[in-house]
Design an enzyme around this catalytic site. Structure first.
Site, mmCIF file in Angstrom:
data_model
loop_
_atom_site.group_PDB
_atom_site.id
_atom_site.type_symbol
_atom_site.label_atom_id
_atom_site.label_comp_id
_atom_site.label_asym_id
_atom_site.label_seq_id
_atom_site.Cartn_x
_atom_site.Cartn_y
_atom_site.Cartn_z
ATOM 1 N N GLY A 140 0.781 -1.236 0.000
ATOM 2 C CA GLY A 140 0.000 0.000 0.000
ATOM 3 C C GLY A 140 0.809 1.280 0.000
ATOM 4 O O GLY A 140 1.971 1.311 -0.421
ATOM 5 N N GLU A 198 -2.503 24.947 -5.343
ATOM 6 C CA GLU A 198 -2.097 23.932 -6.308
ATOM 7 C C GLU A 198 -1.014 24.510 -7.203
ATOM 8 O O GLU A 198 -1.226 25.538 -7.863
ATOM 9 C CB GLU A 198 -3.312 23.481 -7.144
ATOM 10 C CG GLU A 198 -2.984 22.585 -8.317
ATOM 11 C CD GLU A 198 -2.180 21.357 -7.944
ATOM 12 O OE1 GLU A 198 -1.070 21.200 -8.492
ATOM 13 O OE2 GLU A 198 -2.664 20.564 -7.103
ATOM 14 N N ASP A 302 -0.959 0.162 -4.959
ATOM 15 C CA ASP A 302 -0.310 1.470 -4.931
ATOM 16 C C ASP A 302 1.205 1.420 -5.031
ATOM 17 O O ASP A 302 1.832 2.440 -5.328
ATOM 18 C CB ASP A 302 -0.696 2.223 -3.647
ATOM 19 C CG ASP A 302 -2.122 2.738 -3.669
ATOM 20 O OD1 ASP A 302 -2.797 2.561 -4.700
ATOM 21 O OD2 ASP A 302 -2.555 3.316 -2.654
ATOM 22 N N LEU A 309 -5.529 3.896 -7.014
ATOM 23 C CA LEU A 309 -6.954 3.771 -6.742
ATOM 24 C C LEU A 309 -7.224 2.410 -6.123
ATOM 25 O O LEU A 309 -6.626 1.407 -6.527
ATOM 26 C CB LEU A 309 -7.766 3.916 -8.037
ATOM 27 C CG LEU A 309 -7.689 5.274 -8.740
ATOM 28 C CD1 LEU A 309 -8.299 5.192 -10.124
ATOM 29 C CD2 LEU A 309 -8.390 6.333 -7.902
ATOM 30 N N HIS A 435 -36.188 6.980 -18.021
ATOM 31 C CA HIS A 435 -36.501 8.408 -17.926
ATOM 32 C C HIS A 435 -37.349 8.663 -16.683
ATOM 33 O O HIS A 435 -38.298 7.923 -16.421
ATOM 34 C CB HIS A 435 -37.273 8.844 -19.176
ATOM 35 C CG HIS A 435 -37.736 10.261 -19.115
ATOM 36 N ND1 HIS A 435 -36.883 11.319 -19.288
ATOM 37 C CD2 HIS A 435 -38.971 10.787 -18.895
ATOM 38 C CE1 HIS A 435 -37.564 12.449 -19.188
ATOM 39 N NE2 HIS A 435 -38.843 12.152 -18.949
#
Length: 457
Positions: A140, A198, A302, A309, A435
């Site tokens: 991980g 960021e 990972d 993910l 729908h």
């Protein structure tokens, strides 16, 4: 001292590890599953499940806050975070008990403790030796930080953010990727002032640029502040809060700093390199069939370079079990793995972005249709804005689907089937959609890019 011998030994019981264990057991192998903490790993205990529980609580708060627009008189008295945490912990506990029961029922032996790979077939766990015909490395990841940025005090990671028992008045989030924007979404819904920093030019920078731009507009409308394109330089903290300085000299102040700059592979000190496994900056290198360079040793999840993910790790685990059983499973392509950001609004995508599609096929070799959710009845009912963008190869298959809007994560299943099966829009356009649903928006986008739009121009 105890010796254990199995057909398959798995080091790590997160999404990749426990999936490998369950599938291998199903296929008749004896399995030893080594875990130093709790089965379920990051996703179940400090990742996917607890954060999505918080996001649902945040959605409930927003529903109460905006109830009058639907003709419902309700009020939001406040956020009882200990009660929210109890709700979240109850879900995690229930899922954990269920997983423990499933592992036990499958006859899988769980070995508690910290494992070290000591040979291509052997893992040492304390005084116990665990031997397998094959070994899967599934250890991980951990929350990364930046060089010189120490975690502690008012500087926290996502795992510590989950342990907070109060709603901070203000937070700076370092990192505008999935983890950062999800926590920003929660805290804003709970009433915090939030600023995201960021260093790249867009929020959710791994997504299609058109989606990132819509996402930024939505966050700006929600009152979430952000700084883009300038990198973090330093942070100082005192008893009242933190001060963050960027490389251009800008400063930001808040009660807490959440460091959400991604996750790194958890492989240090586990013996992989000692045994001769080829590594790169902590990642375990594998071929497309998840084999390391050491015969009989595989790696999943990972710690394998690529998108991090839980469902990728899960599928990796199944793949290795089936590979060992001689079933010759289909190779897992990272571009075909669905991605969802569970913020408000949600972002969901699968396949190639417009930029990658142009790179692969040229601007003249692709066609794009971008369907606005304003034309979808259910989206209007939900009062969500957004779009569904479909990219196809000219006279060829669907290459990518990119969506933004409330609940679009629930649409990714159909989108990934279309992309993974190289479906032509003409193949899927005739399929019916109930729908009113948001699924109709995906169907409308497929109709339009197939050249026969119904409600679109």
């Amino acid at each position: 001292m105890t010796d254990h011998t199995f057909d398959l030994v798995i080091l790590g019981a997160g999404s990749g590890g426990y999936a490998a264990a369950l599938r291998a057991s199903q296929l008749g192998m004896s399995v030893g599953l080594i875990e130093k903490d709790k089965v379920g790993g990051t996703c179940l205990h400090v990742g996917c499940i607890p954060t999505k529980a918080l996001l649902h609580a945040a959605e409930v708060a927003d529903s109460a806050r905006h109830s009058e627009m639907f003709g419902v008189k309700a009020s939001l008295e406040g956020i009882d975070l200990p009660a929210v945490n109890a709700y979240r912990d109850g879900i995690v506990s229930s899922k954990h008990k269920g997983l423990q029961g499933l592992i036990k029922a499958r006859g899988i032996t769980t070995i508690e403790g910290e494992g070290t790979l000591v040979s291509p077939t052997t893992v040492q766990v304390g005084s116990d030796t665990v031997t397998g015909k094959n070994v899967v490395l599934a250890t991980g990841s951990y929350p990364r930080t930046l060089p010189g940025l120490e975690i502690g005090g008012r500087v926290i990671t996502s795992e510590q953010a989950l342990q907070l028992d109060y709603v901070p008045q203000s937070v700076i989030v370092l990192g505008g990727g999935v983890i950062g924007v999800e926590f920003a979404s929660v805290w804003r819904s709970f009433g915090s002032e939030v600023t995201i920093i960021e260093g790249l030019n867009h929020l959710v920078p791994a997504e299609d640029e058109s989606v990132s731009k819509q996402f930024e507009r939505a966050y700006r409308k929600r009152g979430i502040n952000f700084s883009l394109g300038v990198r973090f330089q330093s942070v100082t903290q005192n008893d009242q809060g933190v001060t963050v300085t960027l490389e251009d000299g800008q400063t930001f102040e808040a009660e807490l700093l959440l460091v959400a700059v991604g996750r790194g592979p958890k492989t240090d000190g586990m013996g992989f390199d000692t045994v001769g496994v080829t590594m790169d900056r902590g990642y375990v290198l594998t071929d497309e069939r998840l084999r390391t360079n050491v015969p009989g040793v595989y790696a999943v999840g990972d710690i394998v370079p690529g998108i991090q993910l839980a469902h990728r790790g899960f599928q990796h685990g199944i793949f290795v079990a089936e590979e060992l059983a001689g079933l010759n499973p289909q190779v897992i392509n990272d571009d075909h793995i669905p991605k969802v950001t569970y913020s408000e609004p949600e972002v969901a995508s699968v396949g190639l972005s417009e930029a990658k599609a142009v790179e692969a096929y040229g601007a003249e070799g692709i066609a794009i249709y971008d369907y606005n959710l304003a034309g979808n009845g259910k989206s209007h009912i939900l009062e969500t804005a957004g779009s569904i963008k479909v990219i196809r190869q000219v006279d060829g298959p669907i290459l990518g689907v990119h969506m933004i809007g409330a609940r679009v994560g629930e649409l990714i299943g159909e989108a990934q089937v279309a992309v993974n099966w190289d479906a032509y829009p003409e193949d899927v356009a005739p399929l019916l959609h109930a729908h009113p649903t948001q699924n109709e928006a995906l169907g409308e986008a497929f109709l339009a890019i197939a050249g026969k739009p119904l409600h679109a121009l």
